[in-house]
Design a protein around this motif. Structure first.
Motif, mmCIF file in Angstrom:
data_model
loop_
_atom_site.group_PDB
_atom_site.id
_atom_site.type_symbol
_atom_site.label_atom_id
_atom_site.label_comp_id
_atom_site.label_asym_id
_atom_site.label_seq_id
_atom_site.Cartn_x
_atom_site.Cartn_y
_atom_site.Cartn_z
ATOM 1 N N SER A 11 0.825 -1.209 0.000
ATOM 2 C CA SER A 11 0.000 0.000 0.000
ATOM 3 C C SER A 11 0.859 1.259 0.000
ATOM 4 O O SER A 11 0.512 2.255 -0.611
ATOM 5 C CB SER A 11 -0.937 0.001 1.203
ATOM 6 O OG SER A 11 -0.179 -0.104 2.396
ATOM 7 N N ARG A 115 2.910 -11.621 -5.182
ATOM 8 C CA ARG A 115 2.708 -10.310 -4.556
ATOM 9 C C ARG A 115 3.050 -9.184 -5.519
ATOM 10 O O ARG A 115 2.587 -8.071 -5.366
ATOM 11 C CB ARG A 115 3.578 -10.172 -3.311
ATOM 12 C CG ARG A 115 3.170 -11.097 -2.185
ATOM 13 C CD ARG A 115 4.105 -10.949 -1.032
ATOM 14 N NE ARG A 115 5.452 -11.338 -1.476
ATOM 15 C CZ ARG A 115 6.553 -11.060 -0.807
ATOM 16 N NH1 ARG A 115 6.506 -10.403 0.316
ATOM 17 N NH2 ARG A 115 7.729 -11.449 -1.262
ATOM 18 N N ALA A 135 -5.834 -7.215 -5.873
ATOM 19 C CA ALA A 135 -4.889 -7.966 -5.050
ATOM 20 C C ALA A 135 -3.468 -7.443 -5.236
ATOM 21 O O ALA A 135 -2.727 -7.284 -4.258
ATOM 22 C CB ALA A 135 -4.956 -9.452 -5.389
ATOM 23 N N ASP A 138 -3.212 -4.050 -3.501
ATOM 24 C CA ASP A 138 -3.704 -4.040 -2.118
ATOM 25 C C ASP A 138 -4.881 -3.091 -1.944
ATOM 26 O O ASP A 138 -4.967 -2.360 -0.961
ATOM 27 C CB ASP A 138 -2.589 -3.668 -1.124
ATOM 28 C CG ASP A 138 -1.687 -4.841 -0.828
ATOM 29 O OD1 ASP A 138 -2.077 -5.985 -1.146
ATOM 30 O OD2 ASP A 138 -0.604 -4.621 -0.282
#
Length: 167
Positions: A11, A115, A135, A138
């Motif tokens: 984030s 990620r 995703a 975030d």
């Protein structure tokens, strides 16, 4: 390909000073590029979406900030596509990657984890694309849309007509 800031929370990496992410869409299919650009533009948390052609990378201002997300449409020539993706990652320095391909078996190079990068088939649904974008960045999941007061009830599932019957 190396994605930067791996230790920083996503984030903090993705959201710029304005609080919204910047995305770049590169695809050699104009209609698909336009559709993905519109989809990303409607996601809360994404402030600016920049559609680009692979050939226009050299003309892009290098002083522009690195995008939070690069959505890259892999062309049918995979060797050329990997080369274009390498050049795009060097020129843009994206923090996250969503690789879209016609080849549903295409995998990311080793070393890129979920990620920071994901791959989807070009035939993926809008909901799947939005889920993966959220995703990667975030961003919170979208709240289910509530029907308005003028909404027509859907009726029983067995009675629904296929979409082409409405035309």
């Amino acid at each position: 390909m190396s994605w930067t800031n791996r230790g920083t929370p996503a984030s903090a990496q993705v959201l710029e000073c304005s609080g919204e992410a910047h995305a770049v869409v590169i695809d050699d299919m104009p209609m698909y590029r336009h559709g993905i650009t519109r989809l990303l533009g409607e996601i809360a948390g994404i402030g600016r979406v920049e559609p680009l052609e692979a050939e226009a990378l050299a003309a892009r201002n290098p002083r522009l900030p690195a995008p939070a997300l690069l959505v890259f449409g892999m062309p049918s020539d995979l060797a050329e596509g990997w080369n274009q993706l390498r050049l795009a990652s060097l020129a843009l320095r994206p923090r996250r990657l969503l690789l879209i391909s016609d080849n549903m078996w295409l995998r990311l190079p080793p070393g890129l984890d979920a990620r920071f990068a994901r791959t989807l088939c070009r035939a993926a649904s809008l909901a799947t694309i939005e889920r993966d974008v959220r995703a990667l960045l975030d961003l919170p999941l979208a709240a289910p849309a509530r029907p308005g007061p003028d909404a027509v009830p859907a009726g029983p599932a067995g009675f629904r007509r296929p979409f082409h019957a409405f035309a």
